[in-house]
Design an enzyme around this catalytic site. Structure first.
Site, PDB file in Angstrom:
ATOM      1  N   CYS A 148     105.217  55.797 125.218  1.00  0.00           N
ATOM      2  CA  CYS A 148     104.073  55.139 124.640  1.00  0.00           C
ATOM      3  C   CYS A 148     103.929  55.567 123.239  1.00  0.00           C
ATOM      4  O   CYS A 148     104.688  56.026 122.765  1.00  0.00           O
ATOM      5  CB  CYS A 148     102.725  55.677 125.511  1.00  0.00           C
ATOM      6  SG  CYS A 148     102.506  57.309 125.238  1.00  0.00           S
ATOM      7  N   GLY A 194     103.671  59.046 122.888  1.00  0.00           N
ATOM      8  CA  GLY A 194     104.525  59.978 123.417  1.00  0.00           C
ATOM      9  C   GLY A 194     103.659  60.996 124.325  1.00  0.00           C
ATOM     10  O   GLY A 194     104.168  61.945 124.837  1.00  0.00           O
ATOM     11  N   ARG A 245      99.421  57.939 127.504  1.00  0.00           N
ATOM     12  CA  ARG A 245      99.857  57.195 128.233  1.00  0.00           C
ATOM     13  C   ARG A 245     100.960  57.750 129.154  1.00  0.00           C
ATOM     14  O   ARG A 245     100.890  58.004 130.384  1.00  0.00           O
ATOM     15  CB  ARG A 245     100.412  55.812 128.351  1.00  0.00           C
ATOM     16  CG  ARG A 245      98.952  54.910 127.382  1.00  0.00           C
ATOM     17  CD  ARG A 245      99.125  53.742 127.170  1.00  0.00           C
ATOM     18  NE  ARG A 245      97.881  52.955 126.620  1.00  0.00           N
ATOM     19  CZ  ARG A 245      97.478  51.585 126.756  1.00  0.00           C
ATOM     20  NH1 ARG A 245      98.492  50.877 127.420  1.00  0.00           N
ATOM     21  NH2 ARG A 245      96.381  51.355 126.288  1.00  0.00           N
TER      22      ARG A 245
END
Length: 325
Positions: free
Chosen positions: A255, A258, A261
């Site tokens: 994401c 990192g 999400r």
């Protein structure tokens, strides 16, 4: 050296004892979870219990890596999207494929999956300067699956993502990537791509990887997906590669930073595996499991509550499929 080892042991024991004292009994049998969920997440009188659990997690959050870690070295510091989300030296992958002017660093962390040590790699969307490092990561660790949790993945000027167009080839530093196929996956709102990766100097050693990109169901500005069905469907995609006997590399969860999400997805996957295999629901320790390596993950009560909703909705789906059979 001995004193440092003892210090590490004391820190470990302290956190283990604190965890045990504070978290108490927070794992619930699946058969009882419907009532637990109704009490914690639906009944307003007990919402405070959920917030208390989240506050406990905050007290157990690991400290940021020290200033002398690889992520903050002069050669690497600009490779991080956010200096609030950086890996510790003991949890990051080490890139081995050589590329001119590149170090062995990438902003990523290993996290154990439910049945496989280091089964996940959580990483940020690459910056224009770190695309080569991302593909080195895929190649070096034989990653067969990428879950991209962003609808928008434009990192260059114009409309260029970090991979080439269909039937096209692109070289990034010492690595060449070819997009072999792009199609709608079996999961609604998810695009599936098949790519091949090889070190340019060794074209015969080709590695294939599938990328699943979430194209809808999780608006860019939202902390949470539009519904639990989005994550429930996506977690099914990674169940196949996660067995102990599987020799493919870790699944990459990606994401923007990192953590936000990717961390939620990782906790959801760990949680649902526990539900399916152990028949227990343990949101608290699933979150802590991820935060031990990525402390910035699951950073709100809303996300914590969302994870409590997942097992309840998962059980509904299981009952529906059982009735169909």
């Amino acid at each position: 050296m001995l004193s440092l080892c003892l210090q590490d042991q004391y820190v470990f024991l302290y956190h283990a004892l604190l965890d045990g004292l504070q978290s108490g009994h927070l794992a619930y049998p699946v058969s009882q979870y419907k009532h637990v969920y109704m009490r914690l997440c639906i009944d307003d009188e007990h919402m405070g219990d959920l917030k208390k659990q989240f506050q406990m997690l905050e007290t157990l959050k690991p400290a940021q890596p020290p200033p002398n870690c690889a992520a903050l070295m002069k050669a690497n510091i600009t490779k991080n999207r956010s200096l609030d989300v950086i890996p510790g030296d003991k949890t990051r992958p080490i890139l081995s494929t050589k590329s001119p002017g590149r170090s062995d660093y990438i902003n990523a962390v290993f996290i154990d999956s439910f049945g496989k040590p280091d089964g996940y790699l959580l990483t940020q969307m690459p910056l224009p300067d770190t695309v080569v490092d991302f593909w080195r990561l895929v190649f070096d660790y034989k990653c067969a699956t990428i879950i991209l949790l962003e609808e928008t993945c434009i990192i260059y000027k114009g409309d260029t993502p970090y991979w080439p167009g269909v039937d096209q080839q692109q070289t990034y530093g010492s690595v060449t990537v070819t997009l072999l196929q792009e199609r709608d996956s079996n999961v609604t709102g998810v695009t599936e791509r098949t790519l091949s990766v090889h070190v340019t100097a060794k074209p015969k050693r080709v590695h294939k990887v599938k990328q699943y990109q979430l194209m809808s169901g999780w608006p860019k500005t939202d902390r949470l997906p539009s519904s639990t069905s989005t994550l429930l469907s996506l977690t099914e995609l990674v169940k196949q590669p996660m067995s102990e006997d599987d020799h493919t590399g870790p699944v990459i969860l990606q994401c923007m930073n990192g953590a936000s999400r990717s961390g939620l997805f990782c906790a959801a996957s760990h949680l649902l595996w526990s539900v399916a295999v152990d028949q227990y629901v343990d949101v608290f320790h699933s979150v802590q499991h991820v935060r031990n390596k990525r402390p910035q993950a699951i950073d709100s009560v809303e996300q914590y509550k969302f994870l409590h909703q997942l097992p309840a909705d998962y059980q509904k789906l299981v009952r529906i499929y059982e009735n169909i059979d």
